[in-house]
Design a protein around this motif. Sequence first.
Motif, PDB file in Angstrom:
ATOM      1  N   ASN A 167     -67.587 -21.384 -22.143  1.00  0.00           N
ATOM      2  CA  ASN A 167     -66.135 -21.146 -22.493  1.00  0.00           C
ATOM      3  C   ASN A 167     -65.397 -20.904 -21.261  1.00  0.00           C
ATOM      4  O   ASN A 167     -64.206 -20.732 -21.304  1.00  0.00           O
ATOM      5  CB  ASN A 167     -66.050 -20.098 -23.279  1.00  0.00           C
ATOM      6  N   VAL A 168     -65.814 -21.295 -20.192  1.00  0.00           N
ATOM      7  CA  VAL A 168     -65.319 -20.843 -18.833  1.00  0.00           C
ATOM      8  C   VAL A 168     -65.565 -22.147 -17.882  1.00  0.00           C
ATOM      9  O   VAL A 168     -66.761 -22.504 -17.555  1.00  0.00           O
ATOM     10  CB  VAL A 168     -65.360 -19.653 -18.132  1.00  0.00           C
ATOM     11  N   PHE A 169     -64.651 -22.668 -17.251  1.00  0.00           N
ATOM     12  CA  PHE A 169     -64.819 -23.831 -15.936  1.00  0.00           C
ATOM     13  C   PHE A 169     -64.168 -22.917 -14.617  1.00  0.00           C
ATOM     14  O   PHE A 169     -63.180 -22.447 -14.787  1.00  0.00           O
ATOM     15  CB  PHE A 169     -64.073 -24.969 -16.250  1.00  0.00           C
ATOM     16  N   SER A 170     -64.929 -22.784 -13.738  1.00  0.00           N
ATOM     17  CA  SER A 170     -64.384 -22.300 -12.599  1.00  0.00           C
ATOM     18  C   SER A 170     -64.699 -22.821 -11.380  1.00  0.00           C
ATOM     19  O   SER A 170     -65.716 -23.664 -11.084  1.00  0.00           O
ATOM     20  CB  SER A 170     -65.018 -20.773 -12.450  1.00  0.00           C
ATOM     21  N   VAL A 171     -63.883 -22.722 -10.255  1.00  0.00           N
ATOM     22  CA  VAL A 171     -64.121 -23.313  -8.898  1.00  0.00           C
ATOM     23  C   VAL A 171     -63.802 -22.396  -7.772  1.00  0.00           C
ATOM     24  O   VAL A 171     -62.708 -21.783  -7.893  1.00  0.00           O
ATOM     25  CB  VAL A 171     -62.941 -24.501  -8.692  1.00  0.00           C
ATOM     26  N   ARG A 172     -64.475 -21.856  -6.989  1.00  0.00           N
ATOM     27  CA  ARG A 172     -64.239 -21.075  -5.985  1.00  0.00           C
ATOM     28  C   ARG A 172     -63.277 -21.340  -4.911  1.00  0.00           C
ATOM     29  O   ARG A 172     -63.046 -22.622  -4.567  1.00  0.00           O
ATOM     30  CB  ARG A 172     -65.574 -20.480  -5.201  1.00  0.00           C
ATOM     31  N   HIS A 173     -62.553 -20.590  -4.221  1.00  0.00           N
ATOM     32  CA  HIS A 173     -61.787 -20.742  -3.296  1.00  0.00           C
ATOM     33  C   HIS A 173     -62.415 -21.144  -1.784  1.00  0.00           C
ATOM     34  O   HIS A 173     -62.532 -20.232  -0.823  1.00  0.00           O
ATOM     35  CB  HIS A 173     -60.697 -19.386  -3.080  1.00  0.00           C
ATOM     36  N   THR A 174     -62.894 -22.373  -1.710  1.00  0.00           N
ATOM     37  CA  THR A 174     -63.530 -22.736  -0.611  1.00  0.00           C
ATOM     38  C   THR A 174     -63.151 -24.008  -0.081  1.00  0.00           C
ATOM     39  O   THR A 174     -62.389 -24.452  -0.792  1.00  0.00           O
ATOM     40  CB  THR A 174     -65.178 -22.728  -0.831  1.00  0.00           C
ATOM     41  N   SER A 175     -63.894 -24.697   0.909  1.00  0.00           N
ATOM     42  CA  SER A 175     -63.346 -25.781   1.511  1.00  0.00           C
ATOM     43  C   SER A 175     -63.370 -26.893   0.448  1.00  0.00           C
ATOM     44  O   SER A 175     -62.735 -27.940   0.584  1.00  0.00           O
ATOM     45  CB  SER A 175     -64.071 -25.939   2.651  1.00  0.00           C
ATOM     46  N   SER A 176     -64.318 -26.891  -0.488  1.00  0.00           N
ATOM     47  CA  SER A 176     -64.632 -27.965  -1.567  1.00  0.00           C
ATOM     48  C   SER A 176     -63.537 -27.797  -2.705  1.00  0.00           C
ATOM     49  O   SER A 176     -63.413 -28.724  -3.374  1.00  0.00           O
ATOM     50  CB  SER A 176     -65.980 -27.904  -1.970  1.00  0.00           C
ATOM     51  N   ILE A 177     -62.589 -27.079  -2.632  1.00  0.00           N
ATOM     52  CA  ILE A 177     -61.957 -26.946  -3.939  1.00  0.00           C
ATOM     53  C   ILE A 177     -60.749 -28.011  -4.023  1.00  0.00           C
ATOM     54  O   ILE A 177     -60.427 -28.357  -5.157  1.00  0.00           O
ATOM     55  CB  ILE A 177     -61.115 -25.345  -3.950  1.00  0.00           C
ATOM     56  N   ASN A 178     -60.147 -28.389  -3.076  1.00  0.00           N
ATOM     57  CA  ASN A 178     -59.225 -29.441  -3.230  1.00  0.00           C
ATOM     58  C   ASN A 178     -59.690 -30.831  -3.543  1.00  0.00           C
ATOM     59  O   ASN A 178     -58.935 -31.545  -4.480  1.00  0.00           O
ATOM     60  CB  ASN A 178     -58.399 -29.683  -1.779  1.00  0.00           C
ATOM     61  N   GLY A 179     -60.983 -31.141  -3.553  1.00  0.00           N
ATOM     62  CA  GLY A 179     -61.737 -32.213  -4.115  1.00  0.00           C
ATOM     63  C   GLY A 179     -61.776 -32.056  -5.603  1.00  0.00           C
ATOM     64  O   GLY A 179     -61.581 -32.985  -6.337  1.00  0.00           O
ATOM     65  N   LYS A 180     -62.098 -30.675  -5.843  1.00  0.00           N
ATOM     66  CA  LYS A 180     -62.313 -30.424  -7.431  1.00  0.00           C
ATOM     67  C   LYS A 180     -61.054 -30.363  -8.444  1.00  0.00           C
ATOM     68  O   LYS A 180     -61.133 -30.372  -9.561  1.00  0.00           O
ATOM     69  CB  LYS A 180     -63.227 -29.304  -7.440  1.00  0.00           C
ATOM     70  N   ILE A 181     -59.817 -30.018  -7.586  1.00  0.00           N
ATOM     71  CA  ILE A 181     -58.965 -30.247  -8.493  1.00  0.00           C
ATOM     72  C   ILE A 181     -58.578 -31.388  -9.157  1.00  0.00           C
ATOM     73  O   ILE A 181     -57.818 -31.346 -10.025  1.00  0.00           O
ATOM     74  CB  ILE A 181     -57.571 -29.991  -7.302  1.00  0.00           C
ATOM     75  N   ASP A 182     -58.873 -32.435  -8.684  1.00  0.00           N
ATOM     76  CA  ASP A 182     -58.765 -33.759  -9.255  1.00  0.00           C
ATOM     77  C   ASP A 182     -60.035 -33.882 -10.528  1.00  0.00           C
ATOM     78  O   ASP A 182     -59.792 -34.862 -11.317  1.00  0.00           O
ATOM     79  CB  ASP A 182     -59.060 -34.979  -8.361  1.00  0.00           C
ATOM     80  N   GLU A 183     -60.703 -33.055 -10.827  1.00  0.00           N
ATOM     81  CA  GLU A 183     -61.744 -33.026 -11.922  1.00  0.00           C
ATOM     82  C   GLU A 183     -61.447 -32.529 -13.052  1.00  0.00           C
ATOM     83  O   GLU A 183     -62.115 -32.025 -13.851  1.00  0.00           O
ATOM     84  CB  GLU A 183     -63.089 -32.527 -11.213  1.00  0.00           C
ATOM     85  N   ALA A 184     -60.101 -32.419 -13.198  1.00  0.00           N
ATOM     86  CA  ALA A 184     -59.435 -31.725 -14.428  1.00  0.00           C
ATOM     87  C   ALA A 184     -59.945 -32.161 -15.723  1.00  0.00           C
ATOM     88  O   ALA A 184     -60.229 -31.396 -16.761  1.00  0.00           O
ATOM     89  CB  ALA A 184     -57.944 -31.922 -14.386  1.00  0.00           C
ATOM     90  N   ARG A 185     -60.305 -33.525 -15.796  1.00  0.00           N
ATOM     91  CA  ARG A 185     -60.663 -34.036 -17.098  1.00  0.00           C
ATOM     92  C   ARG A 185     -62.128 -33.833 -17.407  1.00  0.00           C
ATOM     93  O   ARG A 185     -62.549 -33.971 -18.643  1.00  0.00           O
ATOM     94  CB  ARG A 185     -60.614 -35.617 -17.085  1.00  0.00           C
ATOM     95  N   ASN A 186     -62.877 -33.311 -16.461  1.00  0.00           N
ATOM     96  CA  ASN A 186     -64.253 -32.736 -16.757  1.00  0.00           C
ATOM     97  C   ASN A 186     -64.111 -31.407 -17.903  1.00  0.00           C
ATOM     98  O   ASN A 186     -64.834 -31.002 -18.634  1.00  0.00           O
ATOM     99  CB  ASN A 186     -64.760 -32.214 -15.396  1.00  0.00           C
ATOM    100  N   VAL A 187     -62.906 -30.617 -17.611  1.00  0.00           N
ATOM    101  CA  VAL A 187     -62.640 -29.692 -18.193  1.00  0.00           C
ATOM    102  C   VAL A 187     -62.437 -29.950 -19.843  1.00  0.00           C
ATOM    103  O   VAL A 187     -62.817 -29.195 -20.588  1.00  0.00           O
ATOM    104  CB  VAL A 187     -61.086 -28.813 -17.987  1.00  0.00           C
TER     105      VAL A 187
END
Length: 323
Positions: A167-187
């Motif tokens: 029930n949760v999707f999360s991304v840590r505030h690390t150097s890789s987060i900007n790339g994962k911003i574009d993965e919204a559709r995975n949510v």
Amino acid sequence: MSETRHTHWHQLGTDTRDCMTSSEAMEKANLDWEVELEKMYFNSGDTYSPDFTRVPEKFAVVNDWGNCLGVVGSRYNPVQNSEAFRFMDNIVDSSEAIYDSAGSFNGGKTIWILMKVNKALNVNDVIEPHMLLVNTHDGSGALKVVMTPVRVSCQNTLRLAIAKANNVFSVRHTSSINGKIDEARNVLGIADKFFDEFSLEVNQLIEKEITNEQFEKIYLGAIPRPTLRKTTQGDYDDNDEKSYQRKLKGWEKNKRFITQLYLSERNTGDAWGVLNAFNSYEIWNHNARTLQSSHKRLEQKAKKIIYTDDSLTNKVKGILENV
């Protein structure tokens, strides 16, 4: 409960249902600001002869008005409000969700965006699926999206632990987060699976009848009756007895309140009605009497949904599964 009650998110933030883009929603919710990382120094001298020394590996997160929102390490990468909204824009553009409300609390340290998902749930009740995006600017947590179904009849939010779905999707505030911003559709894939499993469990609860005797046992299992312990001499301490009487009075008051919720017109003698009675209590009354303002109560509930599943509601859900 009043039929006109809004969710606590509408009361805590700003209604953004008329907004089509992230920029519109940000501006309406007063979230159109940014943060920067500033180097930190400490005075290693004295008042009359200051000598500022750099604090290694530490930065202050500062907003547009110069307010420090938190202290973070060198690996921390801030996610701007615009980036958080853009994350959700990818879903809005697909017409699979719409902006519902947005806001912030803790002086801007935490911002949130609530989205209504365009998905019809196959349940014998009226429940609207929502997703809640949360981002922090103080280093206290990751960017996350939480699945938050809302029961229309009472406008209560449920955060339930479902065994077969996250029930949760999360991304840590690390150097890789900007790339994962574009993965919204995975949510959306996570949301689809969660709400499908959620619907199955809701229908199972609706089909399970609960007698008044069973309800009494469920209440005792969820909120045990206070007990008065004897001293080593076999009698009772006066102070302990006074404390016991206070606790018993509160326990009986809560029992009457939850029973009234259970017997209301929205709950018709099934396990789903029991669960919602306890959920209403947990949202609006549980541990709220020490808070001096309704806004603080709303913030308290928001934090519980963001950081933990509804503990009492999920405890009752576990009891109901074994009835």
